[in-house]
Design an enzyme around this catalytic site. Structure first.
Site, PDB file in Angstrom:
ATOM      1  N   TYR A  33      15.408  -0.416   6.415  1.00 40.77           N
ATOM      2  CA  TYR A  33      15.447  -1.846   6.693  1.00 40.77           C
ATOM      3  C   TYR A  33      15.665  -2.632   5.408  1.00 40.77           C
ATOM      4  O   TYR A  33      15.540  -2.087   4.308  1.00 40.77           O
ATOM      5  CB  TYR A  33      14.162  -2.311   7.402  1.00 40.77           C
ATOM      6  CG  TYR A  33      12.945  -2.426   6.501  1.00 40.77           C
ATOM      7  CD1 TYR A  33      12.276  -1.295   6.043  1.00 40.77           C
ATOM      8  CD2 TYR A  33      12.451  -3.667   6.111  1.00 40.77           C
ATOM      9  CE1 TYR A  33      11.160  -1.409   5.219  1.00 40.77           C
ATOM     10  CE2 TYR A  33      11.325  -3.793   5.302  1.00 40.77           C
ATOM     11  CZ  TYR A  33      10.694  -2.656   4.860  1.00 40.77           C
ATOM     12  OH  TYR A  33       9.595  -2.767   4.044  1.00 40.77           O
ATOM     13  N   LYS A 149      13.949   2.452   1.259  1.00 41.80           N
ATOM     14  CA  LYS A 149      13.278   1.399   2.044  1.00 41.80           C
ATOM     15  C   LYS A 149      13.278   1.807   3.523  1.00 41.80           C
ATOM     16  O   LYS A 149      14.036   1.280   4.343  1.00 41.80           O
ATOM     17  CB  LYS A 149      13.973   0.049   1.829  1.00 41.80           C
ATOM     18  CG  LYS A 149      13.082  -1.141   2.212  1.00 41.80           C
ATOM     19  CD  LYS A 149      13.632  -2.421   1.653  1.00 41.80           C
ATOM     20  CE  LYS A 149      12.911  -3.662   2.154  1.00 41.80           C
ATOM     21  NZ  LYS A 149      11.515  -3.783   1.779  1.00 41.80           N
ATOM     22  N   GLU A 182       2.790  -0.117  -7.292  1.00 39.16           N
ATOM     23  CA  GLU A 182       3.314  -1.410  -6.819  1.00 39.16           C
ATOM     24  C   GLU A 182       2.364  -1.954  -5.759  1.00 39.16           C
ATOM     25  O   GLU A 182       1.320  -1.373  -5.481  1.00 39.16           O
ATOM     26  CB  GLU A 182       4.726  -1.250  -6.263  1.00 39.16           C
ATOM     27  CG  GLU A 182       4.802  -0.310  -5.062  1.00 39.16           C
ATOM     28  CD  GLU A 182       6.216  -0.128  -4.520  1.00 39.16           C
ATOM     29  OE1 GLU A 182       7.047  -1.038  -4.676  1.00 39.16           O
ATOM     30  OE2 GLU A 182       6.469   0.929  -3.922  1.00 39.16           O
ATOM     31  N   LEU A 207       9.519   1.044  -4.790  1.00 36.63           N
ATOM     32  CA  LEU A 207      10.750   0.448  -4.283  1.00 36.63           C
ATOM     33  C   LEU A 207      11.293  -0.444  -5.391  1.00 36.63           C
ATOM     34  O   LEU A 207      10.556  -1.288  -5.910  1.00 36.63           O
ATOM     35  CB  LEU A 207      10.463  -0.380  -3.023  1.00 36.63           C
ATOM     36  CG  LEU A 207      11.719  -0.974  -2.400  1.00 36.63           C
ATOM     37  CD1 LEU A 207      12.503   0.116  -1.669  1.00 36.63           C
ATOM     38  CD2 LEU A 207      11.373  -2.090  -1.446  1.00 36.63           C
TER      39      LEU A 207
END
Ligand code: PDD
Length: 348
Positions: A33, A149, A182, A207
């Site tokens: 996505y 992702k 993250e 990511l």
């Protein structure tokens, strides 16, 4: 106005939008996505998100369903039909629908594309940026390919929920050595006491955020000291400032970590400055791109209809009558779809 979603070549009411029960995104999270910020009707960091989409699909060996330009047109049409000024656009591409079997289905199975648009209250976001957010740290329990992702977000969901239950708005995930990887849906940054901007380097552990990448070039353009290296929770607690980046909040100051203040416990001045600089840069680039697209005849006519208050979209029932399903194939692009069907003013 009711929301409109996009499902495999058709625009449908949001509450009637559906995918097949055996779509592989449902059984296996076999899908990727992207999320774009939308400001004044323009897609922010548009090319960066498309490039990452192509990379994610490539890593999973899913074919790009149609060209980038055709996909962009679908997203702009979605923005137009939802009359979205400020908000987010979500696009998902799954491997397609097939009888449940772990291995990939045959080449006849085509990717399934869905997209939605939602409004965001930018004034509320600005207000939130004035006070900042709290983060909670927790072990990173995700898989080893966080650079892709994918919609496989359960570990992220659990982390965000755990943060929320302690009153925090984001979770900062930590690796086995105590370094922050993250956030559950964002990249993590600090500003050292010396004023250097620090974020973890791109690898399979995070990511590679598009907002992150744009911000790096904004910071470098301003001559700021930038260090791409991991940092620990202790270093973050001793930092002058901290913040997160993602498409939905752009830059958001972090004012506490596990209940302890970062810096003076208020949004830092560099964070605030960079938030404005990022926004100006991304919005200017997006508007330049939109202006180029708007010079195309179909878009110009659609724009004229919006400003004159004329209806721009037929009702779904009318559209269903006129537009039979248009499943995407590599031979039939969205451009063909839009120019010969729903978006063509000549046929209204
Ligand atoms: N999430 N890291 C993770 C785990 C993310 O989910 C995101 C974005 C980012 C930042 O990426 P970008 O700057 O390209 O938005 C980093 C989106 C917003 C989401 O899942 O809604």
């Amino acid at each position: 106005m009711s929301r409109i979603a996009y499902v495999d070549g058709r625009f449908v009411p949001h509450n009637a939008a559906a995918i097949h029960i055996e779509d592989r995104s449902v059984q296996f999270a076999d899908a990727v996505y992207e999320v774009w910020g939308v400001k004044d009707g323009a897609l922010l960091d548009s090319d960066g998100h498309f490039t990452r989409l192509e990379r994610s699909l490539g890593e999973l060996k899913i074919a790009m369903p149609v060209g980038r330009e055709a996909l962009a047109e679908a997203l702009f049409e979605l923005i137009r039909r939802n009359r979205l000024r400020n908000g987010l656009v979500y696009l998902q591409v799954s491997r397609g629908k097939a009888r449940r079997d772990h291995a990939f289905p045959g080449p006849d199975v085509k990717p399934c594309v869905i997209a939605t648009a939602k409004r965001v209250d930018f004034a509320a976001l600005v207000k939130k940026a004035e006070t900042g957010i709290a983060v909670k740290t927790m072990p990173d329990q995700r898989w080893a390919r966080c650079d892709i992702k994918t919609v496989s977000l359960l570990a992220n969901v659990l982390a965000k929920q755990a943060a929320k239950e302690t009153g925090a708005q984001e979770a900062w995930l930590t690796d086995r050595d105590g370094f922050v990887t993250e956030g559950s849906s964002s990249n993590a940054w600090i500003v050292t006491p010396e004023g250097a901007l620090v974020t973890r380097p791109a690898s399979n552990a995070i990511l590679n955020g598009i907002t992150r990448r744009t911000l790096i070039s904004v910071a470098q353009g301003r001559g700021l000291t930038f260090e791409e290296r991991p940092f620990t929770v202790d270093e973050a607690l001793a930092a002058r400032e901290a913040f997160i980046t993602n498409a939905s909040s752009m830059l958001m100051p972090v004012v506490t970590i596990d209940g302890q203040p970062v810096g003076n416990g208020h949004p830092g001045s560099l964070t605030t400055e960079l938030r404005t600089a990022y926004q100006d840069s991304a919005v200017a680039a997006a508007h330049k791109k939109t202006a180029r697209a708007a010079s195309r005849p179909v878009a110009r006519r659609a724009k004229r209809r919006i400003s004159s208050g004329q209806p721009t979209a037929r009702t779904v029932e009318q559209r269903r009558e006129r537009d039979p399903p248009c499943p995407m194939t590599r031979n039939r692009t969205f451009r063909t779809f839009f120019s010969t069907r729903s978006a063509s003013p000549r046929r209204r």
